[in-house]
Design a protein around this motif. Sequence first.
Motif, PDB file in Angstrom:
ATOM      1  N   ILE A  99       0.836  -1.208   0.000  1.00  0.00           N
ATOM      2  CA  ILE A  99       0.000   0.000   0.000  1.00  0.00           C
ATOM      3  C   ILE A  99       0.872   1.259   0.000  1.00  0.00           C
ATOM      4  N   THR A 100       1.930   1.240   0.789  1.00  0.00           N
ATOM      5  CA  THR A 100       2.797   2.427   0.911  1.00  0.00           C
ATOM      6  C   THR A 100       3.920   2.451  -0.112  1.00  0.00           C
ATOM      7  N   GLN A 101       3.931   1.519  -1.046  1.00  0.00           N
ATOM      8  CA  GLN A 101       5.013   1.472  -2.028  1.00  0.00           C
ATOM      9  C   GLN A 101       5.110   2.745  -2.866  1.00  0.00           C
ATOM     10  N   PRO A 102       4.028   3.299  -3.414  1.00  0.00           N
ATOM     11  CA  PRO A 102       4.164   4.561  -4.174  1.00  0.00           C
ATOM     12  C   PRO A 102       4.612   5.723  -3.302  1.00  0.00           C
ATOM     13  N   LEU A 103       4.164   5.726  -2.033  1.00  0.00           N
ATOM     14  CA  LEU A 103       4.599   6.795  -1.130  1.00  0.00           C
ATOM     15  C   LEU A 103       6.084   6.684  -0.835  1.00  0.00           C
ATOM     16  N   LEU A 104       6.571   5.459  -0.676  1.00  0.00           N
ATOM     17  CA  LEU A 104       7.989   5.278  -0.414  1.00  0.00           C
ATOM     18  C   LEU A 104       8.833   5.730  -1.597  1.00  0.00           C
TER      19      LEU A 104
END
Length: 500
Positions: A99-104
């Motif tokens: 879920i947080t991959q694009p944010l990372l």
Amino acid sequence: MKTIHKLVLKAYLGPMILTFFIVMFVLMMNFVWRYIDELVGKGLSAGIVIELMTYAMANMLPLGLPLAVLLAAIMTMGNLGENYELLAMKSAGLSLVRITQPLLIFVSLIAVGSFFIGNNLVPYANKKMYSIISDIRQQRQTLEFRDGLFFNGLDDMSIRVGHQDPDTHLLYDVLIYDNRPTNRGNMNTIVADSGYIRLSDDRRSLLVTLYNGETYEQTRNGQWYTKSALRHHTFDLQKQEIPMDGFVMERSDNNISNSQTKNINELQNDIDSLEIKVNAATTSSYEPLLKEQIFVRDHSVLPLPDSLRIDKRGFRDMQTADSIARLPLREKERIWSQARSLAKNSRNMFSFDETTAKQTLSQLYRSKVEWHKKVSLPASIIIFFLIGAPLGAIIRKGGLGLPVVVSVIFFVVYYIISLSGEKQVKEGNWEAVWGMWISSFILTPIAVYLTYKATNDSALLDTDWYAGKFKALREKVEPRLLKFKNAIKFKLHGKPNDAQ
């Protein structure tokens, strides 16, 4: 890019921009509070103030970016958790890492950009900001007369005003002491009933208009005053235009150079050269100093051919004492004065070398601090995101309430640790690597722990979960406490509590 990733990235961009401007506003208020005394009362133009604020904002980017990333991550994941969107994503089979991959990825790009900001933009902004502040400090304050007080903001002039009309700015009961060099050493005292004193439009002249007054001119006669040197005359109207310097903001090309105005390549060159100087200072021998200053070989102290010239290793100090004792009194005084002078010169040379070595060592520590600051900034941004994202998923609260409190706590801890480490490095107690990276070393395990807890849906900060655990523990402990209490009372009174 998946639709769900676009949703998460869109949910993060809004809080990121909002928190960034909030954080920068708070930091700018701190900057204004620090320099408010130097900015007020100098008639600075709006362009100068805006330019100074722009450079100051660029200087604060390395401090504001980590906090903005942390706060935005907590708010984003908290909003998704509060609206059950995060739960729906997990129900669809997506882990927190997915879920947080694009944010990372987005935060990693910000971290890479922060390195170039800290390496290129911040040194340039610091150089310009320090130059403007230096020019502002050299500028005089504007004319501000207070009733009954002397204004001493002019060179060789002192002005006292009894009262100033707030509407017309007419001055009453004016007293001026004029001791400028243009008066050829004479001191003039002017007393007037009223008048106007203001700066010209170009702020390069002082316009003085006085009404109904007297002028006393006292001329110098050598070093003494005589009665005939006093001149006095009255006037109904007196106008003067006195040239003044320092009231105009003059931009200078101050080439301010310190560790905060250099990029990483310049800092590395400084570190290499400073390390060579420090090593040379610490390994230097003081044998030439002893031979040239203290143990002089040219016989200038004791020129007489006496026992001092022979080998004294077997006699220790006896030959020296005997030789000096046989000299005349004037020779003894000359020898004592010359020896004391040589000793003082040796001490001054040693003190100079010691001071130079300390200054070089201090510059070396500061250069290392700035070098590691530029490298540690991207790492701190990623660490703060890895703390904020799982923490927001755990607390499941959005908005500016609890996320602000939690993020400020983490940032204060990080800031205190960083300042403590930086202080230890500048004092030479710690190596630069440990002092400047200790905050990252401490926060990294916390980020890993929070990520593990959030991935496993831990109720780490769920108050209901803690309340349930406390209630279960209370129900388990209370019967045992009651049983223990009854046993104690049975021993004391012969009957348990239930029988009363």
